[in-house]
Motif scaffolding. Structure first.
Motif: not given
Length: 60
Positions: A24-26, A28-30, A32-34
């Protein structure tokens, strides 16, 4: 060669829970960056309807 011991049911459950949290962390981070930054004035509920901005009068 070293042999591995099987995990207990509780250890396996905790391992899978940790992997899900990490995934989930990975994700969400991905995402958020895109994605472009969200417009705070255009908020949408999960059912697709728009939030209404309600301003309460605090003068009384």
């Amino acid at each position: 060669m070293k042999t591995q011991r099987a995990l207990s049911d509780e250890q396996e459950r905790l391992r899978l829970e940790g992997l899900r949290i990490l995934a989930r962390i990975i994700a969400r981070r991905s995402l958020a960056q895109s994605c472009p930054p969200a417009d705070p004035t255009a908020r949408t509920r999960t059912n697709g309807t728009q939030y209404e901005d309600v301003r309460r009068d605090r003068s009384g």
